[in-house]
Scaffold this motif. Structure first.
Motif, short mmCIF file in Angstrom:
data_model
loop_
_atom_site.label_atom_id
_atom_site.label_comp_id
_atom_site.label_asym_id
_atom_site.label_seq_id
_atom_site.Cartn_x
_atom_site.Cartn_y
_atom_site.Cartn_z
N CYS B 19 -35.32 64.83 -30.18
CA CYS B 19 -35.22 64.81 -28.72
C CYS B 19 -36.56 65.12 -28.06
CB CYS B 19 -34.18 65.83 -28.25
SG CYS B 19 -32.50 65.40 -28.67
N HIS B 23 -38.54 62.73 -25.58
CA HIS B 23 -38.77 63.26 -24.23
C HIS B 23 -40.26 63.23 -23.87
CE1 HIS B 23 -38.30 65.79 -20.71
NE2 HIS B 23 -39.11 66.71 -21.21
N THR B 44 -33.03 56.15 -14.07
CA THR B 44 -32.09 57.12 -14.66
C THR B 44 -30.73 57.12 -13.97
OG1 THR B 44 -32.91 58.89 -13.22
CG2 THR B 44 -33.95 58.69 -15.38
N TRP B 50 -29.42 57.34 -20.75
CA TRP B 50 -30.20 58.55 -20.45
C TRP B 50 -29.31 59.76 -20.29
CZ3 TRP B 50 -34.68 58.70 -22.14
CH2 TRP B 50 -35.58 57.65 -22.01
N TYR B 54 -29.96 62.98 -22.69
CA TYR B 54 -30.32 64.31 -22.18
C TYR B 54 -29.18 65.32 -22.29
CZ TYR B 54 -35.07 63.25 -20.96
OH TYR B 54 -36.40 62.97 -21.06
N VAL B 103 -29.70 67.34 -15.63
CA VAL B 103 -29.35 66.01 -16.17
C VAL B 103 -28.54 65.21 -15.14
CG1 VAL B 103 -27.99 64.80 -17.94
CG2 VAL B 103 -29.41 66.77 -18.57
#
Lengths: 236, 108
Positions: B19, B23, B44, B50, B54, B103
């Motif tokens: 991750c 990221h 997003t 996404w 996340y 998020v």
């Protein structure tokens, strides 16, 4: 002549300075023995074999835990005029250079460090080839002399005094890999958890300092793997 | 229990390794490509991919950090027992809330 500072007294003691003659091939144990025999007979220290077998004479030399009988002065110190000799760390000091090692060995028992076979005298010998993979793992850790250098060098022991320590965990690992032993699950249970292998930070000070070239870190990593397998199988 | 916690920390660490790389690569790409905040939000908002990525990232952090903090509190502050574990559960809940809030902030 060398200026040697030696720890005197218990936990609240202090350093005492001595002048010791320098000789070729002189070990740290030679220096301590000279002080006790010639300069001050009240100095307390511990040794037995003098040849790196018994694990009795470990001390802290210039801040580093070492087996003193096999540590030459010229290897241990850069400046021969400043040698500091203290008892091992992470163990209670009894007097001068002598520590109380009960806690260290009690932890071997807590880690189930004794062999438990399943055969009797009526059974045949267990035939295990020297090429056997598990036996090779045992061989890597089996030469431990119990000197507590690793225990003294371990940051985790300093941070949490109940931690079993590298030597006891290494012993447990050699038994887990011993195909004749019948107590593997009990042993994994004993070394799992906060006081056991899961607290190892993998700093590798034990591996760096072990005078026998053993890597307790590798054994501890092995225990973590075996425990993970047992947990995933639901056996632990 | 401790063995399970250790396994959970190892597994979440493996997830985090992936991750964090994705990221950071995304951030470097967005900054170097000169994307504006509006352009990033356009990508997003409404993107389930996404959102999923996340959410997994936040979940891995929620598992990983409190277990690590558990050892830090023990070794540095000698704090252990039920009060520490309750604090860690609360701490995990706060990270989960803050993480998911961020998020959802760029998804909705």
């Amino acid at each position: 002549m060398m200026q040697v500072k030696v720890w005197r007294g218990g936990a609240n003691g202090s350093f005492q300075a001595f002048e010791v003659p320098r000789h070729a091939s002189q070990t740290v144990l030679d220096v301590v023995t000279h002080i006790q025999r010639v300069l001050d007979p009240t100095l307390a220290y511990r040794f037995a074999c003098r040849v790196g077998m018994c694990g009795s004479c470990a001390m802290t030399v210039n801040g580093v835990a070492r087996w003193t009988c096999r540590t030459h002065i010229d290897k241990a110190v850069k400046n021969e005029n400043e040698i500091t000799i203290e008892p091992l760390r992470n163990l209670p000091v009894i007097r001068d250079l002598v520590t109380d090692m009960r806690e260290f060995f009690d932890k071997w028992a807590k880690a189930r460090g004794s062999f438990q076979g399943s055969r009797t005298r009526h059974d045949d010998f267990a035939l295990i080839s020297s090429e056997n993979g598990n036996r090779k793992e045992v061989n890597k850790g089996i030469e431990c002399i119990g000197c507590a250098v690793c225990y003294s060098a371990c940051d985790v022991v300093a941070a949490r005094p109940d931690y079993l320590g590298p030597a006891a965990l290494n012993r447990a690992w050699t038994l887990v890999k011993d195909e004749r032993d019948s107590m593997a699950m009990e042993r994994l249970r004993a070394v799992a958890g906060d006081a056991g292998c899961h607290s190892c930070h993998t700093h590798m000070s034990c591996t760096e300092r072990c005078p026998k070239g053993i890597s307790p870190t590798a054994g501890i990593a092995g225990l973590k793997r075996e425990i993970a397998r047992a947990v995933l199988k639901g056996a632990l | 229990m401790h063995s399970f916690l250790w396994l959970a920390q190892r597994a979440s660490a493996a997830l985090l390794a992936l991750c964090v790389v994705v990221h950071l690569a995304t951030m470097v790409y967005a900054v170097r490509g000169g994307l504006s905040a509006a352009e990033i939000l356009a990508r997003t908002q409404g993107s389930l991919a996404w959102l999923a990525f996340y959410s997994v990232f936040v979940l891995a952090i929620v598992v990983h950090v409190p277990i690590g903090l558990r050892a830090v509190l023990h070794e540095w502050l000698k704090w252990r027992g039920a009060s520490r574990d309750m604090f860690l559960l609360l701490f995990a809940a706060v990270i989960a809330w803050a993480g998911m809030r961020a998020v959802l902030g760029v998804f909705l």
